[in-house]
Motif scaffolding. Sequence first.
Motif, short mmCIF file in Angstrom:
data_model
loop_
_atom_site.label_atom_id
_atom_site.label_comp_id
_atom_site.label_asym_id
_atom_site.label_seq_id
_atom_site.Cartn_x
_atom_site.Cartn_y
_atom_site.Cartn_z
N MET A 155 -8.76 -40.62 -13.09
CA MET A 155 -8.25 -39.50 -12.33
C MET A 155 -8.37 -39.75 -10.82
SD MET A 155 -6.82 -36.70 -12.81
CE MET A 155 -6.45 -35.17 -12.09
N LYS A 156 -9.46 -40.43 -10.43
CA LYS A 156 -9.65 -40.74 -9.01
C LYS A 156 -8.53 -41.63 -8.47
CE LYS A 156 -14.22 -40.83 -7.08
NZ LYS A 156 -15.43 -41.60 -6.88
N PHE A 157 -8.12 -42.60 -9.29
CA PHE A 157 -7.07 -43.52 -8.86
C PHE A 157 -5.73 -42.82 -8.72
CE2 PHE A 157 -10.10 -46.54 -10.83
CZ PHE A 157 -10.37 -47.27 -9.69
N VAL A 158 -5.47 -41.84 -9.57
CA VAL A 158 -4.22 -41.09 -9.48
C VAL A 158 -4.15 -40.34 -8.16
CG1 VAL A 158 -2.87 -39.22 -10.50
CG2 VAL A 158 -3.98 -40.89 -11.98
N VAL A 159 -5.24 -39.71 -7.78
CA VAL A 159 -5.30 -38.98 -6.51
C VAL A 159 -5.14 -39.95 -5.34
CG1 VAL A 159 -6.75 -37.56 -5.02
CG2 VAL A 159 -6.68 -37.13 -7.49
N LEU A 160 -5.78 -41.10 -5.42
CA LEU A 160 -5.69 -42.10 -4.37
C LEU A 160 -4.25 -42.59 -4.21
CD1 LEU A 160 -7.05 -44.03 -2.32
CD2 LEU A 160 -7.31 -45.63 -4.22
N LEU A 177 -1.53 -41.12 -5.24
CA LEU A 177 -0.67 -40.01 -4.83
C LEU A 177 -0.78 -39.80 -3.32
CD1 LEU A 177 1.26 -37.80 -5.73
CD2 LEU A 177 -0.72 -36.31 -6.06
N GLY A 178 -1.99 -39.89 -2.79
CA GLY A 178 -2.19 -39.78 -1.35
C GLY A 178 -1.48 -40.88 -0.59
N LEU A 179 -1.56 -42.11 -1.10
CA LEU A 179 -0.87 -43.23 -0.45
C LEU A 179 0.64 -43.05 -0.50
CD1 LEU A 179 -2.96 -46.30 -1.63
CD2 LEU A 179 -2.83 -45.34 0.66
N LEU A 180 1.14 -42.55 -1.63
CA LEU A 180 2.57 -42.32 -1.78
C LEU A 180 3.05 -41.25 -0.79
CD1 LEU A 180 5.22 -42.85 -3.31
CD2 LEU A 180 4.54 -41.01 -4.87
N ILE A 181 2.29 -40.19 -0.65
CA ILE A 181 2.66 -39.12 0.28
C ILE A 181 2.65 -39.65 1.71
CG2 ILE A 181 1.90 -36.92 1.26
CD1 ILE A 181 1.04 -36.16 -1.62
N CYS A 227 2.97 -50.19 6.59
CA CYS A 227 1.82 -51.05 6.24
C CYS A 227 0.58 -50.62 7.00
CB CYS A 227 2.14 -52.51 6.53
SG CYS A 227 3.35 -53.22 5.42
N ILE A 228 0.72 -50.30 8.26
CA ILE A 228 -0.43 -49.88 9.06
C ILE A 228 -0.96 -48.54 8.57
CG2 ILE A 228 -1.10 -49.08 11.37
CD1 ILE A 228 0.77 -51.25 12.48
N THR A 229 -0.06 -47.63 8.23
CA THR A 229 -0.46 -46.29 7.81
C THR A 229 -1.19 -46.29 6.48
OG1 THR A 229 1.41 -45.35 8.98
CG2 THR A 229 0.39 -43.97 7.34
N THR A 230 -0.71 -47.07 5.54
CA THR A 230 -1.28 -47.02 4.19
C THR A 230 -2.55 -47.82 4.05
OG1 THR A 230 0.21 -48.77 3.51
CG2 THR A 230 0.88 -46.52 3.05
N MET A 231 -2.99 -48.51 5.09
CA MET A 231 -4.22 -49.27 5.02
C MET A 231 -5.42 -48.38 5.28
SD MET A 231 -3.43 -52.85 6.74
CE MET A 231 -2.51 -54.07 5.89
#
Length: 82
Positions: free
Chosen positions: A1-6, A8-12, A78-82
Amino acid sequence: MKFVVLYLGLLIKFLFRTAWQCVHHTHRHMQGRLQADGIGNRPRLYRGTIHCFKMIYKQQGLTGLYTGATPNIIRAVCITTM
């Protein structure tokens, strides 16, 4: 479940940053053209920002406003999602 939230946050973050870069790149593109306009005894092509926008759109179409946007968007995402 933690990975899904992670993920999802990266996708947003990815989607919002991409949308922002698409809007912001057009402004930066016109800013660069306006700054270089009339340099070196060349005649001025644009009277202002709106005139610049209209001329680019008239001469090159919608794709003319996004010339060079792909590398900038990839870098920003790339900079944002790091």
